[in-house]
Design a protein around this motif. Structure first.
Motif, PDB file in Angstrom:
ATOM      1  N   THR A  62       0.688  -1.168   0.200  1.00  0.00           N
ATOM      2  CA  THR A  62      -0.013   0.202   0.120  1.00  0.00           C
ATOM      3  C   THR A  62       0.737   1.317  -0.153  1.00  0.00           C
ATOM      4  O   THR A  62       0.330   2.266  -0.325  1.00  0.00           O
ATOM      5  CB  THR A  62      -0.867   0.015   1.303  1.00  0.00           C
ATOM      6  OG1 THR A  62      -0.163  -0.153   2.479  1.00  0.00           O
ATOM      7  CG2 THR A  62      -1.656  -1.092   1.135  1.00  0.00           C
ATOM      8  N   ASP A  63       2.183   1.136   0.494  1.00  0.00           N
ATOM      9  CA  ASP A  63       2.919   2.420   0.646  1.00  0.00           C
ATOM     10  C   ASP A  63       3.523   2.664  -0.953  1.00  0.00           C
ATOM     11  O   ASP A  63       4.826   2.794  -1.001  1.00  0.00           O
ATOM     12  CB  ASP A  63       4.008   2.136   1.598  1.00  0.00           C
ATOM     13  CG  ASP A  63       3.999   3.414   2.354  1.00  0.00           C
ATOM     14  OD1 ASP A  63       3.476   4.443   2.183  1.00  0.00           O
ATOM     15  OD2 ASP A  63       4.841   3.269   3.145  1.00  0.00           O
ATOM     16  N   VAL A  64       2.639   3.073  -1.606  1.00  0.00           N
ATOM     17  CA  VAL A  64       3.247   3.445  -2.954  1.00  0.00           C
ATOM     18  C   VAL A  64       2.167   4.404  -3.739  1.00  0.00           C
ATOM     19  O   VAL A  64       1.076   4.346  -3.740  1.00  0.00           O
ATOM     20  CB  VAL A  64       3.283   2.115  -4.092  1.00  0.00           C
ATOM     21  CG1 VAL A  64       2.009   1.288  -4.122  1.00  0.00           C
ATOM     22  CG2 VAL A  64       4.078   2.213  -5.377  1.00  0.00           C
ATOM     23  N   VAL A  65       2.789   5.145  -4.493  1.00  0.00           N
ATOM     24  CA  VAL A  65       2.092   6.144  -5.308  1.00  0.00           C
ATOM     25  C   VAL A  65       2.626   6.563  -6.686  1.00  0.00           C
ATOM     26  O   VAL A  65       3.734   6.271  -6.805  1.00  0.00           O
ATOM     27  CB  VAL A  65       2.329   7.586  -4.435  1.00  0.00           C
ATOM     28  CG1 VAL A  65       3.513   8.080  -4.296  1.00  0.00           C
ATOM     29  CG2 VAL A  65       1.255   8.702  -5.029  1.00  0.00           C
ATOM     30  N   PHE A  66       1.735   6.784  -7.538  1.00  0.00           N
ATOM     31  CA  PHE A  66       2.197   6.765  -8.953  1.00  0.00           C
ATOM     32  C   PHE A  66       2.239   8.278  -9.454  1.00  0.00           C
ATOM     33  O   PHE A  66       1.578   9.321  -8.995  1.00  0.00           O
ATOM     34  CB  PHE A  66       1.151   6.192 -10.056  1.00  0.00           C
ATOM     35  CG  PHE A  66       1.444   6.625 -11.417  1.00  0.00           C
ATOM     36  CD1 PHE A  66       0.575   7.417 -12.110  1.00  0.00           C
ATOM     37  CD2 PHE A  66       2.518   6.354 -12.119  1.00  0.00           C
ATOM     38  CE1 PHE A  66       0.830   7.734 -13.615  1.00  0.00           C
ATOM     39  CE2 PHE A  66       2.963   6.492 -13.366  1.00  0.00           C
ATOM     40  CZ  PHE A  66       1.891   7.330 -13.785  1.00  0.00           C
ATOM     41  N   HIS A  67       3.272   8.570  -9.906  1.00  0.00           N
ATOM     42  CA  HIS A  67       3.564   9.976 -10.685  1.00  0.00           C
ATOM     43  C   HIS A  67       4.246   9.745 -12.136  1.00  0.00           C
ATOM     44  O   HIS A  67       4.964   8.867 -12.149  1.00  0.00           O
ATOM     45  CB  HIS A  67       4.589  10.790  -9.930  1.00  0.00           C
ATOM     46  CG  HIS A  67       4.140  12.253 -10.320  1.00  0.00           C
ATOM     47  ND1 HIS A  67       4.548  13.004 -11.557  1.00  0.00           N
ATOM     48  CD2 HIS A  67       3.395  13.342  -9.789  1.00  0.00           C
ATOM     49  CE1 HIS A  67       4.316  14.070 -11.439  1.00  0.00           C
ATOM     50  NE2 HIS A  67       3.459  14.540 -10.529  1.00  0.00           N
ATOM     51  N   GLN A  68       3.544  10.465 -13.124  1.00  0.00           N
ATOM     52  CA  GLN A  68       3.848  10.222 -14.703  1.00  0.00           C
ATOM     53  C   GLN A  68       5.412  10.883 -14.695  1.00  0.00           C
ATOM     54  O   GLN A  68       5.629  12.077 -14.083  1.00  0.00           O
ATOM     55  CB  GLN A  68       2.953  11.096 -15.517  1.00  0.00           C
ATOM     56  CG  GLN A  68       3.227  10.678 -17.044  1.00  0.00           C
ATOM     57  CD  GLN A  68       4.278  11.679 -17.515  1.00  0.00           C
ATOM     58  OE1 GLN A  68       4.519  12.655 -16.933  1.00  0.00           O
ATOM     59  NE2 GLN A  68       4.830  11.192 -18.737  1.00  0.00           N
ATOM     60  N   LEU A  69       6.287  10.333 -15.432  1.00  0.00           N
ATOM     61  CA  LEU A  69       7.710  10.629 -15.813  1.00  0.00           C
ATOM     62  C   LEU A  69       8.127  10.244 -17.004  1.00  0.00           C
ATOM     63  O   LEU A  69       8.196   9.012 -17.136  1.00  0.00           O
ATOM     64  CB  LEU A  69       8.415  10.360 -14.596  1.00  0.00           C
ATOM     65  CG  LEU A  69       9.984  10.801 -14.866  1.00  0.00           C
ATOM     66  CD1 LEU A  69      10.140  12.240 -14.831  1.00  0.00           C
ATOM     67  CD2 LEU A  69      11.065  10.144 -13.753  1.00  0.00           C
ATOM     68  N   ASP A  70       8.386  11.100 -17.969  1.00  0.00           N
ATOM     69  CA  ASP A  70       9.109  10.821 -19.082  1.00  0.00           C
ATOM     70  C   ASP A  70      10.646  11.351 -18.847  1.00  0.00           C
ATOM     71  O   ASP A  70      10.545  12.513 -18.953  1.00  0.00           O
ATOM     72  CB  ASP A  70       8.450  11.536 -20.488  1.00  0.00           C
ATOM     73  CG  ASP A  70       9.262  11.218 -21.611  1.00  0.00           C
ATOM     74  OD1 ASP A  70      10.317  10.765 -21.474  1.00  0.00           O
ATOM     75  OD2 ASP A  70       8.393  11.311 -22.647  1.00  0.00           O
TER      76      ASP A  70
END
Length: 313
Positions: A62-70
């Motif tokens: 659960t200790d995960v978060v997404f963020h877009q990155l190119d």
């Protein structure tokens, strides 16, 4: 997009590039599950990245978060920096995993298809034979070579430079792990001048790395790789990895309070290897995570293969 987790002030924060599949996904899983780290999973494709984070949460991570990155897009990098500053105010671990193969795969083998590893059987073939199979089944056009250099070296460098101020805010010694490859070892470069310069860590500069990469691409376009001692067979991948290894050593020298290392996960079954590897992504990620979680005061400016210190040569 960013999820709803919160992090304790003393909990370590990690960013993993290319975290939506393969080795990167496993690094995210193991850091969050076993390392007690809050993980920012990044990916170029927003749908795939968000899906990967959701998959981890469904697995109980659960200790995960997404963020877009190119990593090749300056504005995308800047947006990630702004998010990290606002959300956490620091960064403790950066795992630079995102990369490309620098080749064109056969049309019937979509390199982005996670099912590709099930399409071919390699029973009875050793690692060298599997690598030979890969080289014979890809094309290496100049556009793919340029993309490999731009992504694997310059993309990694630009992300690292942008995140350095946050890494220097870490209450423990900030860690940078550049996922590397035995294809980046200096023994594969026959050009003695280039090999010597990339190994002369006390005098090597980023400007010299730029010169080396520019000359490589010129020779590539002129079909003069062998004549000038460059490696062949995934040539751009090899040279970009060698440059990234060298940059790792420059960073370690420049920032002695950080732990900056390279980690070769081994020959892993991924889409980049067309499923020809001998290790699972889970097995390959273990060595990378081990380097990311080295104790304070541990090695820096080193190359690790499957979690054990080895030579850059």
């Amino acid at each position: 997009m960013e999820g709803a987790i919160s992090s304790r002030p003393n909990k370590r924060i990690a960013v993993v590039t290319g975290g939506n599949k393969g080795i990167g996904f496993e690094v995210c899983r193991q850091l969050a599950r076993d390392g007690g780290v809050t993980v920012v999973l990044t990916a170029r494709d927003e749908t795939r990245g968000a899906g990967a984070a959701e998959k981890l949460r469904a697995l109980g991570v659960t200790d995960v978060v997404f963020h877009q990155l190119d990593i090749t897009d300056a504005s995308s990098i800047a947006t990630l920096v702004d998010f990290l500053e606002a959300r956490f105010g620091k960064l403790d671990i950066l795992v630079n995993n995102a990369g490309v193969g620098g080749v064109e795969y056969p049309q019937e083998l979509d390199a982005n298809d996670e099912k590709v590893s099930s399409l071919h059987q390699f029973a009875g073939l050793d690692s060298n034979q599997r690598l030979e199979w890969m080289v014979k089944n890809v094309r290496e056009p100049i556009d793919a070579a340029r993309k490999a250099v731009e992504t694997n070296y310059y993309g990694t460098k630009h992300v690292t430079q942008a995140l350095l101020p946050l890494l220097l805010q870490s209450s423990s010694q900030g860690r940078i792990v550049n996922v590397s490859s035995e294809y980046g070892l200096l023994r594969l470069i026959r050009n003695e001048e280039v090999r010597r310069d990339l190994n002369d860590i006390h005098n090597l500069t980023e400007e010299r790395l730029d010169e080396v990469l520019d000359k490589f691409l010129q020779d590539f376009e002129a079909d003069a790789l062998e004549a000038h001692g460059w490696p062949t067979g995934f040539s751009a991948y090899k040279v970009a990895m060698a440059a990234t290894n060298a940059y790792t050593r420059i960073l370690a020298r420049r920032h002695p309070t950080l732990r900056v290392n390279c980690a070769h996960p081994g020959y892993v079954k991924t889409d980049m290897s067309m499923g020809s590897g001998v290790l699972t992504p889970e097995e390959g990620a273990r060595g990378v995570v081990k380097v990311a979680l080295l104790l304070d005061g541990g090695p820096t400016g080193k190359y690790f293969t499957k979690g054990e210190e080895a030579s850059f040569v």
